[in-house]
Motif scaffolding. Structure first.
Motif, PDB file in Angstrom:
ATOM      1  N   GLY A 151       0.825  -1.196   0.000  1.00  0.00           N
ATOM      2  CA  GLY A 151       0.000   0.000   0.000  1.00  0.00           C
ATOM      3  C   GLY A 151       0.862   1.250   0.000  1.00  0.00           C
TER       4      GLY A 151
ATOM      5  N   THR B 283       2.110   4.909   1.324  1.00  0.00           N
ATOM      6  CA  THR B 283       2.302   5.603   2.591  1.00  0.00           C
ATOM      7  C   THR B 283       2.797   7.019   2.304  1.00  0.00           C
ATOM      8  OG1 THR B 283       4.588   4.810   2.798  1.00  0.00           O
ATOM      9  CG2 THR B 283       2.862   3.492   3.876  1.00  0.00           C
TER      10      THR B 283
ATOM     11  N   TRP C 134      -7.768  -1.507  -5.542  1.00  0.00           N
ATOM     12  CA  TRP C 134      -7.115  -1.423  -4.241  1.00  0.00           C
ATOM     13  C   TRP C 134      -5.921  -0.460  -4.286  1.00  0.00           C
ATOM     14  CZ3 TRP C 134      -2.150  -2.659  -2.737  1.00  0.00           C
ATOM     15  CH2 TRP C 134      -1.908  -2.576  -1.365  1.00  0.00           C
TER      16      TRP C 134
ATOM     17  N   SER D 168      -5.737   2.815  -2.037  1.00  0.00           N
ATOM     18  CA  SER D 168      -4.624   2.993  -1.120  1.00  0.00           C
ATOM     19  C   SER D 168      -3.938   4.340  -1.355  1.00  0.00           C
ATOM     20  CB  SER D 168      -3.610   1.842  -1.296  1.00  0.00           C
ATOM     21  OG  SER D 168      -2.456   2.066  -0.543  1.00  0.00           O
TER      22      SER D 168
END
Length: 187
Positions: free
Chosen positions: A3, A5, A176, A180
């Motif tokens: 994912g 960040t 996804w 994310s």
């Protein structure tokens, strides 16, 4: 990929070689489709003199490309325009606005290809670059969703004999990835 960040003002993610290849391959295909459409633009001497670009007046015949480049004009039921008037207006709007849309979509595809490492690895984006990634990922998802006939009420998994099964997994993964990235942007 675990994912996206946010770190030190940048958005970052670690892509495997396979993940990078999927993203680069699909974004590259979209860019090629858009570039081919750009090449279909009529050559207009007046446009070359004035700097006003024009594009095709008719929508793309390919349904995937038509999904990426929707009509710029919708018939107003109150005015009661005829089909011919509607067609002329839609063609004029498309001719004027499609070149800018193609440029924007091709630009974000180029950005992804420039910032996504071919062999996988760390992707580090500014906020502006992340916005470009979101736009490009959205285009890929629109194209893939159209090609696979994805609908809202489609089940999460398709039967083993459905040829779309494996591609649906890619579509869901891209969803996804996009989600994310939105989450990291809004932190």
């Amino acid at each position: 990929m675990e994912g996206w960040t946010r770190k030190n003002g940048h958005l970052q993610a670690e892509l495997s070689q396979q993940e990078a290849a999927v993203i680069r391959g699909l974004v590259g295909q979209i860019k090629d489709m858009l570039t081919a459409r750009t090449d279909e633009a009529p050559k207009d001497e007046l446009a070359e003199l004035t700097g006003i670009r024009t594009g095709p007046a008719t929508p793309p015949e390919d349904r995937v490309l038509a999904r990426l480049l929707p009509d710029f004009y919708r018939r107003d039921p109150i005015t009661g325009e005829t089909d011919e008037e509607e067609s002329d207006a839609a063609g004029a709007m498309r001719s004027l606005h499609e070149p800018g849309l193609l440029e924007a979509k091709t630009g974000v595809a180029t950005l992804v290809l420039e910032t996504c490492p071919a062999q996988g690895g760390r992707v580090k984006l500014t906020g502006e670059q992340a916005d470009g990634w979101l736009a490009a990922l959205n285009d890929v998802r629109l194209a893939l969703g159209t090609a696979l006939d994805i609908e809202e009420d489609m089940p999460e998994e398709l039967p083993d004999d459905d040829l779309r099964r494996e591609h649906l997994g890619v579509y869901q993964w891209l969803t996804w990835v996009q989600d994310s990235l939105v989450g990291a942007l809004t932190e």
